[in-house]
Design a protein around this motif. Sequence first.
Motif, PDB file in Angstrom:
ATOM      1  N   ILE A  18      32.288 -14.581 -24.432  1.00 35.90           N
ATOM      2  CA  ILE A  18      32.595 -13.643 -23.441  1.00 35.90           C
ATOM      3  C   ILE A  18      31.395 -13.698 -22.146  1.00 35.90           C
ATOM      4  CG2 ILE A  18      32.971 -11.245 -23.009  1.00 35.90           C
ATOM      5  CD1 ILE A  18      33.517 -11.040 -26.069  1.00 35.90           C
ATOM      6  N   VAL A  19      31.780 -14.129 -21.330  1.00 38.59           N
ATOM      7  CA  VAL A  19      31.120 -14.161 -20.080  1.00 38.59           C
ATOM      8  C   VAL A  19      31.469 -12.882 -19.224  1.00 38.59           C
ATOM      9  CG1 VAL A  19      30.293 -15.353 -17.972  1.00 38.59           C
ATOM     10  CG2 VAL A  19      31.007 -16.597 -20.154  1.00 38.59           C
ATOM     11  N   PRO A  20      30.155 -11.704 -19.203  1.00 40.50           N
ATOM     12  CA  PRO A  20      30.665 -10.750 -18.371  1.00 40.50           C
ATOM     13  C   PRO A  20      30.492 -11.127 -16.774  1.00 40.50           C
ATOM     14  CG  PRO A  20      29.011 -10.255 -20.065  1.00 40.50           C
ATOM     15  CD  PRO A  20      29.107 -11.893 -19.971  1.00 40.50           C
ATOM     16  N   VAL A  21      31.290 -10.659 -15.909  1.00 43.64           N
ATOM     17  CA  VAL A  21      30.981 -10.967 -14.572  1.00 43.64           C
ATOM     18  C   VAL A  21      31.255  -9.726 -13.786  1.00 43.64           C
ATOM     19  CG1 VAL A  21      31.831 -12.299 -12.618  1.00 43.64           C
ATOM     20  CG2 VAL A  21      32.205 -13.215 -14.936  1.00 43.64           C
ATOM     21  N   VAL A  32      25.289  -7.164   0.351  1.00 40.73           N
ATOM     22  CA  VAL A  32      26.083  -6.275  -0.188  1.00 40.73           C
ATOM     23  C   VAL A  32      26.510  -5.049   0.359  1.00 40.73           C
ATOM     24  CG1 VAL A  32      26.185  -4.717  -2.204  1.00 40.73           C
ATOM     25  CG2 VAL A  32      25.116  -6.965  -2.634  1.00 40.73           C
ATOM     26  N   ARG A  33      27.772  -4.766   0.558  1.00 43.33           N
ATOM     27  CA  ARG A  33      28.217  -3.650   1.734  1.00 43.33           C
ATOM     28  C   ARG A  33      27.899  -2.304   1.026  1.00 43.33           C
ATOM     29  NH1 ARG A  33      34.654  -3.008   3.131  1.00 43.33           N
ATOM     30  NH2 ARG A  33      34.378  -1.163   4.447  1.00 43.33           N
ATOM     31  N   VAL A  34      27.448  -1.483   1.769  1.00 38.27           N
ATOM     32  CA  VAL A  34      27.160   0.068   1.722  1.00 38.27           C
ATOM     33  C   VAL A  34      27.853   0.824   2.096  1.00 38.27           C
ATOM     34  CG1 VAL A  34      25.221   1.636   1.511  1.00 38.27           C
ATOM     35  CG2 VAL A  34      24.630  -0.509   1.200  1.00 38.27           C
ATOM     36  N   VAL A  35      28.539   1.916   1.305  1.00 36.07           N
ATOM     37  CA  VAL A  35      29.584   2.952   1.773  1.00 36.07           C
ATOM     38  C   VAL A  35      28.750   4.353   1.468  1.00 36.07           C
ATOM     39  CG1 VAL A  35      31.766   3.681   1.710  1.00 36.07           C
ATOM     40  CG2 VAL A  35      31.477   1.228   1.693  1.00 36.07           C
ATOM     41  N   ASP A  36      28.721   5.122   2.310  1.00 37.39           N
ATOM     42  CA  ASP A  36      28.062   6.431   2.040  1.00 37.39           C
ATOM     43  C   ASP A  36      27.019   6.284   1.122  1.00 37.39           C
ATOM     44  OD1 ASP A  36      30.206   7.646   3.650  1.00 37.39           O
ATOM     45  OD2 ASP A  36      31.449   7.637   1.954  1.00 37.39           O
ATOM     46  N   GLY A  37      26.119   5.503   1.409  1.00 43.41           N
ATOM     47  CA  GLY A  37      24.703   5.211   0.791  1.00 43.41           C
ATOM     48  C   GLY A  37      24.956   4.555  -0.617  1.00 43.41           C
ATOM     49  N   HIS A  38      26.160   4.359  -0.982  1.00 44.48           N
ATOM     50  CA  HIS A  38      26.398   3.419  -2.360  1.00 44.48           C
ATOM     51  C   HIS A  38      26.450   2.158  -2.060  1.00 44.48           C
ATOM     52  CE1 HIS A  38      26.729   7.238  -4.745  1.00 44.48           C
ATOM     53  NE2 HIS A  38      27.192   7.688  -3.851  1.00 44.48           N
ATOM     54  N   PRO A  39      25.757   1.036  -2.655  1.00 43.75           N
ATOM     55  CA  PRO A  39      26.149  -0.132  -2.590  1.00 43.75           C
ATOM     56  C   PRO A  39      27.376  -0.595  -3.469  1.00 43.75           C
ATOM     57  CG  PRO A  39      24.104   0.153  -3.936  1.00 43.75           C
ATOM     58  CD  PRO A  39      24.503   1.559  -3.530  1.00 43.75           C
ATOM     59  N   LEU A  40      27.896  -1.641  -2.915  1.00 45.54           N
ATOM     60  CA  LEU A  40      29.478  -1.812  -3.628  1.00 45.54           C
ATOM     61  C   LEU A  40      29.084  -2.881  -4.466  1.00 45.54           C
ATOM     62  CD1 LEU A  40      32.221  -1.776  -0.656  1.00 45.54           C
ATOM     63  CD2 LEU A  40      31.315   0.226  -2.266  1.00 45.54           C
ATOM     64  N   ARG A  41      28.435  -2.609  -5.569  1.00 41.54           N
ATOM     65  CA  ARG A  41      28.145  -3.648  -6.660  1.00 41.54           C
ATOM     66  C   ARG A  41      28.736  -2.664  -8.011  1.00 41.54           C
ATOM     67  NH1 ARG A  41      21.903  -4.898  -4.844  1.00 41.54           N
ATOM     68  NH2 ARG A  41      22.563  -7.069  -4.525  1.00 41.54           N
ATOM     69  N   TYR A  42      29.782  -3.588  -8.767  1.00 46.97           N
ATOM     70  CA  TYR A  42      30.392  -3.165  -9.478  1.00 46.97           C
ATOM     71  C   TYR A  42      30.228  -3.816 -10.899  1.00 46.97           C
ATOM     72  CZ  TYR A  42      34.896  -1.162 -11.629  1.00 46.97           C
ATOM     73  OH  TYR A  42      35.723  -0.509 -12.377  1.00 46.97           O
ATOM     74  N   SER A  43      29.610  -3.128 -11.754  1.00 43.80           N
ATOM     75  CA  SER A  43      28.944  -3.781 -13.050  1.00 43.80           C
ATOM     76  C   SER A  43      30.102  -3.720 -13.960  1.00 43.80           C
ATOM     77  CB  SER A  43      27.949  -2.829 -13.539  1.00 43.80           C
ATOM     78  OG  SER A  43      27.443  -3.388 -14.968  1.00 43.80           O
ATOM     79  N   VAL A  44      30.160  -4.591 -14.830  1.00 42.63           N
ATOM     80  CA  VAL A  44      31.008  -4.947 -15.838  1.00 42.63           C
ATOM     81  C   VAL A  44      30.376  -4.306 -17.188  1.00 42.63           C
ATOM     82  CG1 VAL A  44      30.089  -7.228 -16.672  1.00 42.63           C
ATOM     83  CG2 VAL A  44      32.487  -6.736 -17.131  1.00 42.63           C
ATOM     84  N   ARG A  45      29.268  -4.221 -17.237  1.00 41.25           N
ATOM     85  CA  ARG A  45      28.527  -3.884 -18.264  1.00 41.25           C
ATOM     86  C   ARG A  45      29.260  -2.453 -19.412  1.00 41.25           C
ATOM     87  NH1 ARG A  45      22.396  -3.928 -15.987  1.00 41.25           N
ATOM     88  NH2 ARG A  45      22.727  -6.004 -15.231  1.00 41.25           N
ATOM     89  N   PRO A  46      29.460  -1.634 -18.874  1.00 41.27           N
ATOM     90  CA  PRO A  46      30.176  -0.425 -19.543  1.00 41.27           C
ATOM     91  C   PRO A  46      31.552  -1.057 -20.193  1.00 41.27           C
ATOM     92  CG  PRO A  46      29.723   0.239 -17.151  1.00 41.27           C
ATOM     93  CD  PRO A  46      29.496  -1.080 -17.088  1.00 41.27           C
ATOM     94  N   SER A  95      30.875 -13.982 -28.947  1.00 41.30           N
ATOM     95  CA  SER A  95      29.559 -13.914 -28.530  1.00 41.30           C
ATOM     96  C   SER A  95      29.517 -13.545 -27.161  1.00 41.30           C
ATOM     97  CB  SER A  95      28.926 -15.115 -28.851  1.00 41.30           C
ATOM     98  OG  SER A  95      29.142 -16.390 -28.458  1.00 41.30           O
ATOM     99  N   VAL A  96      28.555 -12.507 -26.655  1.00 43.49           N
ATOM    100  CA  VAL A  96      28.396 -12.180 -25.463  1.00 43.49           C
ATOM    101  C   VAL A  96      27.276 -12.895 -24.747  1.00 43.49           C
ATOM    102  CG1 VAL A  96      27.713 -10.263 -23.840  1.00 43.49           C
ATOM    103  CG2 VAL A  96      29.112  -9.906 -26.018  1.00 43.49           C
ATOM    104  N   LYS A  97      27.705 -13.626 -23.681  1.00 43.36           N
ATOM    105  CA  LYS A  97      26.823 -14.703 -22.717  1.00 43.36           C
ATOM    106  C   LYS A  97      26.285 -13.854 -21.837  1.00 43.36           C
ATOM    107  CE  LYS A  97      27.793 -17.945 -25.902  1.00 43.36           C
ATOM    108  NZ  LYS A  97      26.745 -18.038 -26.823  1.00 43.36           N
ATOM    109  N   ALA A  98      25.279 -14.473 -21.147  1.00 39.03           N
ATOM    110  CA  ALA A  98      24.748 -14.170 -19.860  1.00 39.03           C
ATOM    111  C   ALA A  98      25.592 -13.690 -18.829  1.00 39.03           C
ATOM    112  CB  ALA A  98      23.836 -15.092 -19.180  1.00 39.03           C
ATOM    113  N   GLU A  99      25.082 -12.497 -18.373  1.00 40.72           N
ATOM    114  CA  GLU A  99      26.174 -11.807 -17.258  1.00 40.72           C
ATOM    115  C   GLU A  99      25.960 -12.605 -15.917  1.00 40.72           C
ATOM    116  OE1 GLU A  99      26.058  -7.737 -14.520  1.00 40.72           O
ATOM    117  OE2 GLU A  99      25.260  -7.736 -16.358  1.00 40.72           O
TER     118      GLU A  99
END
Length: 329
Positions: A18-21, A32-46, A95-99
Motif C-alpha cells: 500500500i503506497v500512501p499518496v 503550494v497554494r495557500v487559501v485563507d492561511g491554509h496550505p493546500l496540502r492534503y494528507s492521506v495519513r489519516p 504492507s505500508v510503504k513510503a508515502e
Amino acid sequence: MAGGRPELGGTTSFNAPIVPVSLDLLDYGGGVRVVDGHPLRYSVRPFVSGVVNSPVFQNSEYTSSDAPTQFADAVQRAEFYNRMQADWHTRLKPSVKAERTLSIPRGAYYFALSPDGSCCAFVLVDISVFSKLLFPATANDVTSPVGAAEHAGDITTAGISTFLFPNTYLYLNGNPNHCCVLGFHTYDSEPGDSGNQFHEKRYVLNFSSWISPGLFAPGFEDITALSHEITESVNDPFVGSDGVHGITPWWLSQNGNCQDDLEVGDAIEGLSDATIAIRTNGRTYHPQNEALLPWFAFQSPSSALGGAYSYPNQNVLTALSPPEAANCQ
C-alpha cells in the motif's frame, strides 16, 4: 486471473503493498497554494490504518468459506465454489510503504475545504493530468509516485499494489461535472533488463481513493472503491490488454455499462444495493458487491455458490444480461 487453480487447492499469497499518496495543490507559480492561511496540502495519513484494518486485508466471515478470510478471496471462492478444493485461497499480504506526494498544477483541480478551513474535504482532479503525473514518463523516472515506488523496490511485478489517495476523485473531458472516477486498476509496463532476460515488466496496481462518509450516498464510503479495484485486479490483472485473456461476450448491466471484459465491479457499481456492510476490527466498512464469472459467461444455471451471479449479496444480480452484439448495438 491471479492465484492458483481452484481444482488444485492450496493457498496463493501475493504481496500487497500500500503506497500512501498525499496531494499538493499548486498555485500558478508552482508552489503550494495557500487559501485563507491554509496550505493546500492534503494528507492521506489519516486514512491508512482504516484501509489496512479493512475487510480487503483482514479476515471476516463469509458464506463461501468455513474459516474467516479476506474480501477478494471470499468472492473468488464463491465464484468457483463447486470446482475448488476446500483449502483453495487467494490471499493478500498488506504492507505500508513510503508515502509519496502528487503535485497537481493549478487549473487541473477543484477542491472543497474542511469545516475548519484546512485542506480538504475532497479534491477533484482532471483524469488525464492525474494519470500523466501518477505514472513514470520514462523507465528511469523516479519523480512520479509509481516510478519512485518501482525504483525503491516498494512494489514489484510479483505483487498487487495499491496507491491510496485521500478523497481524490477524477473528472473526464476537462469538465468537473463529468465526475467521478474513484479508482481504476491497471498495470505499469516497463522494459525488461538483463536480470529478467529482457522480458517486459508488468507492475499490477490500482489507484483507489478513500471515501469519507457523507460525500456520496449512504453506504458508498470508506473502501467501496478499493474493494472494487482489488477484486478486479485479482480477476483481470492485465485488463484484457491482449484482447484474449479477461475478454468476455459483450454484456449490458443494470447500471447501463456495456463492456466485453471481466470487470467484476463495473457490472454492479452505482446500483442502489451496490455495497454491503461488513464489520471488521470494530468498524463497519462498505465494500462493493461483485459480479461472478458465470454472469459474464452467460451461464444458466450459475455454477457459483448457491447458483449466484453476485457476491456477497447474491440478490444484486439475479438474471443474465440480454445477449448483446458488439458495443451493445
